[in-house]
Design a protein around this motif. Structure first.
Motif, PDB file in Angstrom:
ATOM      1  N   GLU A  97       0.833  -1.203   0.000  1.00 48.19           N
ATOM      2  CA  GLU A  97       0.000   0.000   0.000  1.00 48.19           C
ATOM      3  C   GLU A  97       0.870   1.256   0.000  1.00 48.19           C
ATOM      4  OE1 GLU A  97      -0.338  -2.614   2.103  1.00 48.19           O
ATOM      5  OE2 GLU A  97      -2.421  -2.863   2.722  1.00 48.19           O
ATOM      6  N   CYS A 101       1.022   3.965  -3.145  1.00 46.98           N
ATOM      7  CA  CYS A 101       0.625   5.365  -2.956  1.00 46.98           C
ATOM      8  C   CYS A 101       1.808   6.305  -3.216  1.00 46.98           C
ATOM      9  CB  CYS A 101       0.075   5.584  -1.552  1.00 46.98           C
ATOM     10  SG  CYS A 101      -1.569   4.894  -1.310  1.00 46.98           S
ATOM     11  N   TRP A 115      -5.399   3.597  -8.130  1.00 49.64           N
ATOM     12  CA  TRP A 115      -5.077   2.541  -7.185  1.00 49.64           C
ATOM     13  C   TRP A 115      -6.356   1.772  -6.919  1.00 49.64           C
ATOM     14  CZ3 TRP A 115      -4.454   2.692  -1.268  1.00 49.64           C
ATOM     15  CH2 TRP A 115      -3.915   1.489  -0.830  1.00 49.64           C
ATOM     16  N   SER A 117      -8.163  -1.076  -4.711  1.00 53.36           N
ATOM     17  CA  SER A 117      -8.065  -1.790  -3.437  1.00 53.36           C
ATOM     18  C   SER A 117      -9.461  -1.959  -2.863  1.00 53.36           C
ATOM     19  CB  SER A 117      -7.196  -0.985  -2.454  1.00 53.36           C
ATOM     20  OG  SER A 117      -7.134  -1.617  -1.192  1.00 53.36           O
ATOM     21  N   ASP A 118      -9.604  -2.868  -1.935  1.00 51.96           N
ATOM     22  CA  ASP A 118     -10.854  -3.025  -1.197  1.00 51.96           C
ATOM     23  C   ASP A 118     -10.648  -2.748   0.286  1.00 51.96           C
ATOM     24  OD1 ASP A 118     -12.877  -3.934  -3.209  1.00 51.96           O
ATOM     25  OD2 ASP A 118     -11.309  -5.414  -3.579  1.00 51.96           O
ATOM     26  N   ARG A 120     -10.754  -0.307   3.051  1.00 54.64           N
ATOM     27  CA  ARG A 120     -11.438   0.977   3.282  1.00 54.64           C
ATOM     28  C   ARG A 120     -10.496   2.073   3.789  1.00 54.64           C
ATOM     29  NH1 ARG A 120     -15.101  -0.127   0.302  1.00 54.64           N
ATOM     30  NH2 ARG A 120     -16.762  -1.524   0.868  1.00 54.64           N
ATOM     31  N   LEU A 123      -7.982   3.098   1.143  1.00 50.86           N
ATOM     32  CA  LEU A 123      -8.644   3.901   0.108  1.00 50.86           C
ATOM     33  C   LEU A 123      -8.897   5.325   0.606  1.00 50.86           C
ATOM     34  CD1 LEU A 123     -11.193   1.301  -1.290  1.00 50.86           C
ATOM     35  CD2 LEU A 123      -9.213   2.255  -2.503  1.00 50.86           C
ATOM     36  N   ARG A 127      -7.446   8.636  -1.256  1.00 50.67           N
ATOM     37  CA  ARG A 127      -8.340   9.718  -1.711  1.00 50.67           C
ATOM     38  C   ARG A 127      -7.912  11.056  -1.121  1.00 50.67           C
ATOM     39  NH1 ARG A 127     -12.944   5.627  -0.632  1.00 50.67           N
ATOM     40  NH2 ARG A 127     -13.075   4.628  -2.667  1.00 50.67           N
ATOM     41  N   THR A 133      -9.131   6.320  -6.917  1.00 50.36           N
ATOM     42  CA  THR A 133      -9.246   4.965  -6.378  1.00 50.36           C
ATOM     43  C   THR A 133     -10.439   4.251  -6.985  1.00 50.36           C
ATOM     44  OG1 THR A 133     -10.604   5.679  -4.513  1.00 50.36           O
ATOM     45  CG2 THR A 133      -8.215   5.629  -4.175  1.00 50.36           C
ATOM     46  N   GLU A 135     -12.423   0.056  -6.698  1.00 50.26           N
ATOM     47  CA  GLU A 135     -12.527  -1.191  -5.945  1.00 50.26           C
ATOM     48  C   GLU A 135     -12.844  -2.325  -6.915  1.00 50.26           C
ATOM     49  OE1 GLU A 135     -15.094  -0.710  -2.384  1.00 50.26           O
ATOM     50  OE2 GLU A 135     -15.078   1.426  -2.930  1.00 50.26           O
TER      51      GLU A 135
END
Length: 179
Positions: A97, A101, A115, A117-118, A120, A123, A127, A133, A135
């Motif tokens: 991660e 980023c 990017w 990702s799931d 939370r 993400l 943001r 972002t 999902e």
């Protein structure tokens, strides 16, 4: 400038768990990329999800992006620890991660990249950093819009991912996947 798409290991595992890496490949359309930490995580996950070996062997996410400079590595480690809660006794935890980023935010050739990702919290941080972002559900929706999979089948695919214990945002209906 090309926008690249950086799926994290969770997203790769979501598609691998239902044996649909082909769908992910189609959606990424040659623009998928990964950092060395995400590639390493995928290699470890392949022990449990052998379909990931196909992804690694095929090379359609390109060569893993290596972080060579000490200054970059130090900044990434600061992000990993302060933002994602990584610890010194687990130096690889949250490294994917942090690398992703950092690369998107700091390397010109990846400016404007997405990017995927799931996670939370991850993400939310991305943001806040201005990173676009997406999902797993968004990629599946893109596949529906592109005609790679019917909305009904995509809905079932997302349900199968969830049934396999994958943590992701599920569509409420078939219609949610075709907008």
């Amino acid at each position: 400038m090309t926008d690249f798409l950086f799926p994290d290991n969770t997203v790769l595992c979501n598609f691998a768990t239902v044996e649909r890496l082909d769908l992910l490949k189609s959606v990424l359309a040659g623009n998928g990329r990964w950092t060395e930490a995400v590639a390493y995580e995928a290699g470890r996950s392949a022990r449990v999800l052998p379909a990931l070996d196909e992804l690694i062997d095929a090379g359609w996410l390109g060569d893993a992006i290596e972080i060579d400079g000490d200054a970059d590595a130090q900044q990434i480690n600061r992000i990993r620890r302060s933002v994602f809660g990584g610890t010194d006794d687990q130096p690889l935890k949250h490294l994917g991660e942090a690398q992703t980023c950092f690369v998107i935010n700091n390397w010109n050739e990846f400016a404007g990249s997405w990017w995927i990702s799931d996670d939370r919290e991850a993400l939310r941080y991305a943001r806040m950093q201005g990173i676009t972002t997406r999902e797993t559900i968004d990629l599946v929706s893109i596949a529906v819009i592109n005609g790679d999979i019917a909305a009904k089948d995509a809905f079932g695919l997302m349900q199968r991912m969830a049934d396999q214990g994958r943590a992701l945002r599920l569509p409420k209906s078939v219609a949610d996947l075709s907008r």
